[in-house]
Write a protein that holds these residues in place. Structure first.
Motif, PDB file in Angstrom:
ATOM      1  N   TYR A  56       0.818  -1.212   0.000  1.00 36.45           N
ATOM      2  CA  TYR A  56       0.000   0.000   0.000  1.00 36.45           C
ATOM      3  C   TYR A  56       0.855   1.266   0.000  1.00 36.45           C
ATOM      4  O   TYR A  56       0.552   2.240  -0.685  1.00 36.45           O
ATOM      5  N   LEU A  57       1.941   1.250   0.768  1.00 34.25           N
ATOM      6  CA  LEU A  57       2.772   2.446   0.882  1.00 34.25           C
ATOM      7  C   LEU A  57       3.525   2.746  -0.411  1.00 34.25           C
ATOM      8  O   LEU A  57       3.726   3.917  -0.753  1.00 34.25           O
ATOM      9  N   LEU A  58       3.936   1.712  -1.137  1.00 32.44           N
ATOM     10  CA  LEU A  58       4.601   1.945  -2.420  1.00 32.44           C
ATOM     11  C   LEU A  58       3.625   2.470  -3.461  1.00 32.44           C
ATOM     12  O   LEU A  58       3.993   3.282  -4.316  1.00 32.44           O
ATOM     13  N   ALA A  59       2.373   2.030  -3.386  1.00 32.09           N
ATOM     14  CA  ALA A  59       1.369   2.586  -4.295  1.00 32.09           C
ATOM     15  C   ALA A  59       1.196   4.076  -4.030  1.00 32.09           C
ATOM     16  O   ALA A  59       1.104   4.888  -4.961  1.00 32.09           O
ATOM     17  N   GLU A  60       1.191   4.456  -2.743  1.00 33.84           N
ATOM     18  CA  GLU A  60       1.090   5.871  -2.374  1.00 33.84           C
ATOM     19  C   GLU A  60       2.317   6.642  -2.868  1.00 33.84           C
ATOM     20  O   GLU A  60       2.200   7.748  -3.404  1.00 33.84           O
TER      21      GLU A  60
END
Length: 336
Positions: A56-60
């Motif tokens: 999720y954080l890499l997508a952000e």
């Protein structure tokens, strides 16, 4: 209408779903039905629980146009290692600000950090908590001066968005248990280092396994610090999902009697747990997180705080690279 974890942008990093192992010899010895969620098998970048958060954080980060990922952790940080790997997966730079003085030899996760080509800055452990945030901001400013877009990922990826990784993990578990025709566990037990995994497990359990109790085992700080932090993070994670769930600190159960001499340092009982699981079940734990959490499980059963016959799911968060720098400590007094 409430949202699902599937409604949020996510990159695919992990080899999911990870399996669940039954532990017959440990279960028989403890009088408790112990199963293990093998998130040491998430695969990417050496595996471990941080993969689920980083999806999720890499997508952000990618949505923000990030070119430099900046994060922090201890010397043998699994999180830092996986941020470095994830950065390379998407053609980004990685900067790791680590607690501890520069070692003479790179072993375990530090070796992997170097192989992934991360830029590493070491901070004196005594000054770390005062210096870490200014240091990460300085790296971000340096990247901006070079015309690059920085993105800071907090310690352990412990954010409400990152916690969605473990909401999703509980949904995955619920499907696996249903497929095996198992009833939900009475207890889910996991190590707590920065709190994000536990926050996600708590929200996920409330949504999918409302009768299941989640227990965290601190590997770093006192229970009160974790209870306050995790309650806020779990509440914010539920808010992301538009769920009417809010958590109070006193609802969060964290055991803090198993830290040993300090974060990142092996404890006697943790070392015993590592040997026990290796010999009884052929499973590798680590001295920073899972060894201490397993020592807590064994002790809570011995004291009757986990009742005979209960079903327990232990979340294996990975971390086996951290075994190797502690070889002398792990074999102390055991050589023939």
């Amino acid at each position: 209408m409430a949202l699902s974890h599937e409604d949020f942008a996510r990159v695919e990093l992990g080899f999911l779903p990870t399996p669940i192992d039954e532990l017959p010899r440990l279960s028989a010895a403890l009088g408790v039905d112990v199963r293990m969620k093998r998130d040491d098998y998430t695969g990417f970048g050496g595996g471990g629980n941080k993969v689920r958060k980083l999806e999720y954080l890499l997508a952000e980060a990618r949505a923000a146009g990030a070119e430099v990922l900046i994060t922090t952790g201890g010397h043998q940080s699994n999180h830092a290692r996986m941020v470095a790997a994830a950065a390379r997966r998407f053609g980004l730079e990685a900067v790791l600000v680590l607690r501890g003085n520069a070692p003479q030899q790179r072993e375990g996760n530090l070796l992997l950090d170097e192989l992934f080509g991360a830029t590493i800055e070491y901070l004196d452990p005594q000054a770390y908590f005062e210096q870490v945030e200014p240091c990460m901001q300085a790296h971000a400013e340096r990247a901006r001066e070079q015309g690059k877009v920085p993105f800071i990922i907090p310690l352990g990826g412990a954010t409400p968005l990152g916690a969605l990784g473990y909401v999703r993990a509980v949904a995955e578990l619920a499907e696996q248990y249903a497929r095996m025709q198992w009833s939900p566990p009475d207890i889910v037990l996991a190590p707590a280092g920065s709190g994000g995994t536990l926050a996600g497990l708590i929200v996920g359990a409330r949504l999918y396994w409302p009768q299941t109790k989640v227990i965290g085992v601190s590997v770093s700080r006192d229970a009160a610090w974790f209870q306050s932090r995790i309650a806020a993070m779990a509440s914010d994670c539920a808010e992301l999902l538009e769920q009417p769930l809010r958590f109070a600190a006193e609802e969060i159960q964290v055991e803090d009697g198993y830290v040993g001499p300090g974060y990142g340092l092996p404890s006697d009982d943790g070392v015993e747990a590592i040997h026990r699981l290796a010999k009884d079940e052929g499973i590798l734990l680590d001295p920073v997180y899972t060894g201490k959490a397993m020592s807590a499980l064994i002790d809570l059963c011995a004291k009757g705080r986990i009742a005979q016959g209960q079903q327990v799911l232990f979340v294996h968060c990975g971390g086996s690279p951290a075994l190797y720098p502690f070889s002398e400590r792990l074999l102390e007094g055991r050589r023939q």
